[in-house]
Write a protein that holds these residues in place. Structure first.
Motif, PDB file in Angstrom:
ATOM      1  N   ARG A  66      -1.549  11.955  -7.710  1.00 41.72           N
ATOM      2  CA  ARG A  66      -0.987  11.671  -6.382  1.00 41.72           C
ATOM      3  C   ARG A  66       0.531  11.826  -6.399  1.00 41.72           C
ATOM      4  NH1 ARG A  66      -1.941   8.997  -1.230  1.00 41.72           N
ATOM      5  NH2 ARG A  66      -4.036   9.722  -1.504  1.00 41.72           N
ATOM      6  N   VAL A  67       1.187  11.311  -7.436  1.00 43.00           N
ATOM      7  CA  VAL A  67       2.649  11.454  -7.550  1.00 43.00           C
ATOM      8  C   VAL A  67       3.020  12.927  -7.636  1.00 43.00           C
ATOM      9  CG1 VAL A  67       4.625  11.019  -9.066  1.00 43.00           C
ATOM     10  CG2 VAL A  67       3.008   9.181  -8.571  1.00 43.00           C
TER      11      VAL A  67
ATOM     12  N   GLY B 299       0.836  -1.190   0.000  1.00 39.67           N
ATOM     13  CA  GLY B 299       0.000   0.000   0.000  1.00 39.67           C
ATOM     14  C   GLY B 299       0.872   1.241   0.000  1.00 39.67           C
ATOM     15  N   PRO B 300       0.251   2.408   0.068  1.00 38.63           N
ATOM     16  CA  PRO B 300       1.031   3.641   0.079  1.00 38.63           C
ATOM     17  C   PRO B 300       1.867   3.746   1.352  1.00 38.63           C
ATOM     18  CG  PRO B 300      -1.286   4.088   0.484  1.00 38.63           C
ATOM     19  CD  PRO B 300      -1.172   2.635   0.128  1.00 38.63           C
ATOM     20  N   LEU B 301       3.120   4.069   1.186  1.00 40.18           N
ATOM     21  CA  LEU B 301       4.008   4.167   2.331  1.00 40.18           C
ATOM     22  C   LEU B 301       3.870   5.511   3.032  1.00 40.18           C
ATOM     23  CD1 LEU B 301       7.207   2.551   0.804  1.00 40.18           C
ATOM     24  CD2 LEU B 301       5.498   1.499   2.276  1.00 40.18           C
TER      25      LEU B 301
ATOM     26  N   ASP C  39      -4.552  18.921   3.696  1.00 42.54           N
ATOM     27  CA  ASP C  39      -5.020  19.880   2.692  1.00 42.54           C
ATOM     28  C   ASP C  39      -4.828  19.344   1.277  1.00 42.54           C
ATOM     29  OD1 ASP C  39      -2.218  20.131   3.010  1.00 42.54           O
ATOM     30  OD2 ASP C  39      -2.239  22.164   2.221  1.00 42.54           O
ATOM     31  N   LEU C  40      -3.734  18.617   1.050  1.00 46.30           N
ATOM     32  CA  LEU C  40      -3.502  18.058  -0.283  1.00 46.30           C
ATOM     33  C   LEU C  40      -4.408  16.858  -0.557  1.00 46.30           C
ATOM     34  CD1 LEU C  40       0.374  18.395  -0.585  1.00 46.30           C
ATOM     35  CD2 LEU C  40      -1.411  19.863  -1.528  1.00 46.30           C
ATOM     36  N   ARG C  41      -4.741  16.099   0.484  1.00 45.02           N
ATOM     37  CA  ARG C  41      -5.697  14.994   0.295  1.00 45.02           C
ATOM     38  C   ARG C  41      -7.060  15.536  -0.106  1.00 45.02           C
ATOM     39  NH1 ARG C  41      -3.731  12.197   5.310  1.00 45.02           N
ATOM     40  NH2 ARG C  41      -5.406  13.343   6.273  1.00 45.02           N
TER      41      ARG C  41
END
Length: 130
Positions: free
Chosen positions: A65-66, A34-36, A42-44
């Protein structure tokens, strides 16, 4: 004829090693990592809003996302640079504030007490020589 203790240990040890190796090989290739890292809140929220409002597909969402991770890293670098530059400004601001406090608010006795608080004092007496 006496049995050697090595014979009793060798077969189970080899079987355990082989089983561990095989399980390690299969588990490594079948697990989904999964994502580490997580984005800042705010960015989510920005990511979710962009995905919903523009109808991004899964590849575009991954690319976004990158891009946001790179943006977050650059934003952190800028913040650290500016905080280092602001340090001297904060020191000057603190001095001005303390001067205004001493001159405009404190009376003479309070000013002397304040100056005494700013002077270094001995916390631990120096060790006696032996």
């Amino acid at each position: 004829m006496a049995r050697s203790p090595w014979r009793l240990i060798l077969l189970p040890a080899l079987l355990t090693f082989a089983a561990g190796f095989l399980v390690g090989q299969t588990v490594d290739h079948h697990t989904d990592s999964g994502p580490l890292e997580e984005l800042a809140p705010d960015l989510r929220a920005y990511e979710a809003g962009i995905i919903d409002s523009l109808g991004l597909n899964s590849q575009q969402s991954r690319d976004l996302r990158v891009l946001l991770f790179h943006y977050e890293r650059e934003r952190g670098k800028l913040l650290q640079q500016h905080l280092a530059e602001v340090d001297s400004d904060w020191v000057e601001l603190d001095k001005r504030f303390e001067n205004l406090l001493a001159i405009r608010i404190l009376d003479a006795d309070q000013r002397r007490t304040s100056e005494a608080l700013h002077r270094p004092s001995v916390v631990v007496a120096s060790a006696s020589s032996r």
